[in-house]
Design a protein around this motif. Sequence first.
Motif, PDB file in Angstrom:
ATOM      1  N   VAL A 137       0.857  -1.176   0.000  1.00  0.00           N
ATOM      2  CA  VAL A 137       0.000   0.000   0.000  1.00  0.00           C
ATOM      3  C   VAL A 137       0.893   1.226   0.000  1.00  0.00           C
ATOM      4  CG1 VAL A 137      -1.743   1.297   1.275  1.00  0.00           C
ATOM      5  CG2 VAL A 137      -1.888  -1.191   1.149  1.00  0.00           C
ATOM      6  N   GLY A 138       0.680   2.095  -0.965  1.00  0.00           N
ATOM      7  CA  GLY A 138       1.412   3.350  -1.037  1.00  0.00           C
ATOM      8  C   GLY A 138       0.644   4.452  -0.346  1.00  0.00           C
ATOM      9  N   ILE A 139       1.342   5.252   0.428  1.00  0.00           N
ATOM     10  CA  ILE A 139       0.721   6.372   1.120  1.00  0.00           C
ATOM     11  C   ILE A 139       1.471   7.636   0.744  1.00  0.00           C
ATOM     12  CG2 ILE A 139       0.148   7.407   3.339  1.00  0.00           C
ATOM     13  CD1 ILE A 139       0.174   4.583   4.498  1.00  0.00           C
ATOM     14  N   SER A 140       0.774   8.548   0.098  1.00  0.00           N
ATOM     15  CA  SER A 140       1.349   9.843  -0.230  1.00  0.00           C
ATOM     16  C   SER A 140       0.977  10.824   0.877  1.00  0.00           C
ATOM     17  CB  SER A 140       0.809  10.350  -1.572  1.00  0.00           C
ATOM     18  OG  SER A 140       1.330  11.637  -1.841  1.00  0.00           O
ATOM     19  N   GLY A 141       1.978  11.487   1.404  1.00  0.00           N
ATOM     20  CA  GLY A 141       1.741  12.498   2.434  1.00  0.00           C
ATOM     21  C   GLY A 141       1.149  13.771   1.883  1.00  0.00           C
ATOM     22  N   SER A 142       1.006  13.851   0.574  1.00  0.00           N
ATOM     23  CA  SER A 142       0.388  14.999  -0.073  1.00  0.00           C
ATOM     24  C   SER A 142      -1.019  14.621  -0.514  1.00  0.00           C
ATOM     25  CB  SER A 142       1.195  15.429  -1.299  1.00  0.00           C
ATOM     26  OG  SER A 142       0.520  16.451  -1.997  1.00  0.00           O
ATOM     27  N   LEU A 143      -1.957  15.498  -0.269  1.00  0.00           N
ATOM     28  CA  LEU A 143      -3.338  15.230  -0.670  1.00  0.00           C
ATOM     29  C   LEU A 143      -3.641  15.702  -2.091  1.00  0.00           C
ATOM     30  CD1 LEU A 143      -5.238  16.099   2.641  1.00  0.00           C
ATOM     31  CD2 LEU A 143      -4.386  13.882   1.832  1.00  0.00           C
ATOM     32  N   ARG A 144      -2.686  16.385  -2.723  1.00  0.00           N
ATOM     33  CA  ARG A 144      -2.902  16.808  -4.103  1.00  0.00           C
ATOM     34  C   ARG A 144      -2.872  15.594  -5.029  1.00  0.00           C
ATOM     35  NH1 ARG A 144       0.393  19.674  -6.826  1.00  0.00           N
ATOM     36  NH2 ARG A 144       2.263  19.131  -5.683  1.00  0.00           N
ATOM     37  N   LYS A 145      -3.822  15.509  -5.928  1.00  0.00           N
ATOM     38  CA  LYS A 145      -3.977  14.327  -6.785  1.00  0.00           C
ATOM     39  C   LYS A 145      -2.727  14.012  -7.610  1.00  0.00           C
ATOM     40  CE  LYS A 145      -7.115  12.150 -10.009  1.00  0.00           C
ATOM     41  NZ  LYS A 145      -8.369  12.194 -10.692  1.00  0.00           N
ATOM     42  N   HIS A 146      -2.108  15.004  -8.190  1.00  0.00           N
ATOM     43  CA  HIS A 146      -0.944  14.774  -9.050  1.00  0.00           C
ATOM     44  C   HIS A 146       0.333  15.306  -8.411  1.00  0.00           C
ATOM     45  CE1 HIS A 146      -3.546  13.310 -12.193  1.00  0.00           C
ATOM     46  NE2 HIS A 146      -4.284  14.392 -12.085  1.00  0.00           N
ATOM     47  N   SER A 147       0.449  15.143  -7.117  1.00  0.00           N
ATOM     48  CA  SER A 147       1.645  15.633  -6.430  1.00  0.00           C
ATOM     49  C   SER A 147       2.874  14.829  -6.857  1.00  0.00           C
ATOM     50  CB  SER A 147       1.467  15.526  -4.918  1.00  0.00           C
ATOM     51  OG  SER A 147       1.654  14.190  -4.487  1.00  0.00           O
ATOM     52  N   HIS A 148       4.026  15.424  -6.678  1.00  0.00           N
ATOM     53  CA  HIS A 148       5.267  14.721  -7.009  1.00  0.00           C
ATOM     54  C   HIS A 148       5.439  13.483  -6.129  1.00  0.00           C
ATOM     55  CE1 HIS A 148       6.870  18.748  -8.714  1.00  0.00           C
ATOM     56  NE2 HIS A 148       6.159  18.083  -9.602  1.00  0.00           N
ATOM     57  N   ASN A 149       4.955  13.531  -4.905  1.00  0.00           N
ATOM     58  CA  ASN A 149       5.069  12.363  -4.031  1.00  0.00           C
ATOM     59  C   ASN A 149       4.159  11.233  -4.482  1.00  0.00           C
ATOM     60  OD1 ASN A 149       7.020  12.891  -1.714  1.00  0.00           O
ATOM     61  ND2 ASN A 149       5.925  14.821  -1.989  1.00  0.00           N
ATOM     62  N   THR A 150       2.989  11.556  -4.969  1.00  0.00           N
ATOM     63  CA  THR A 150       2.109  10.536  -5.544  1.00  0.00           C
ATOM     64  C   THR A 150       2.732   9.982  -6.820  1.00  0.00           C
ATOM     65  OG1 THR A 150       0.189  11.627  -4.566  1.00  0.00           O
ATOM     66  CG2 THR A 150      -0.240  10.070  -6.370  1.00  0.00           C
ATOM     67  N   GLN A 151       3.337  10.841  -7.618  1.00  0.00           N
ATOM     68  CA  GLN A 151       4.026  10.382  -8.828  1.00  0.00           C
ATOM     69  C   GLN A 151       5.188   9.451  -8.478  1.00  0.00           C
ATOM     70  OE1 GLN A 151       4.896  14.182 -10.672  1.00  0.00           O
ATOM     71  NE2 GLN A 151       3.097  14.029 -11.989  1.00  0.00           N
TER      72      GLN A 151
END
Length: 186
Positions: free
Chosen positions: A8-22
């Motif tokens: 499971v990946g967890i991005s600490g950013s809530l922005r949909k296309h954040s660099h952390n989600t990328q």
Amino acid sequence: MSERFHIVGISGSLRKHSHNTQLLHNAAALLPEDFRFTLADISVLPLPIRIWKVNCRSGEAVCRAAAFGEWLLISSPEYNGQLSGALKNALDWASRPALQTPLAQKPVALMGATPGMGGTGRAQVGIRSLLFALNMDSVNRPEFLLPQSHTKFDESGALTDPMAQQIMQQLVDNLVTKIKKHANEQ
């Protein structure tokens, strides 16, 4: 080959296309075929201060249903030298109940991206301290810190920096090794 492991990946950013989600999507593409990847939506988690006073159990159920699987890969931005409030909230929910936290002994890897020069180094120190408090089994090396992230992705979200790609591959490989070792010990 069938999927045997679930990260499971967890991005600490809530922005949909954040660099952390990328970063998480790029890391998922490096996983072996017997691994499945799910990106958690931690935006659905209520703030614990309000819910704990009303109904602690409902918050725990939301957290587990929405976010947490077998193993974790976390990518976090750095806000004012610290981890994001959204990530702290998600890990706080997942740590309940305190004495039987489902996160204890689970392998976890950490990375982070920021448009600044520090590459999330200060935030990762705080996150590592939190992972220690949760008794998680962290991948310690390599550290993946991506500074100036706005220059390191193409239009499709692919990581373009060759050195960052190499470090990410090593981080993913080390997480996979830790997960397989953990599974064999069960």
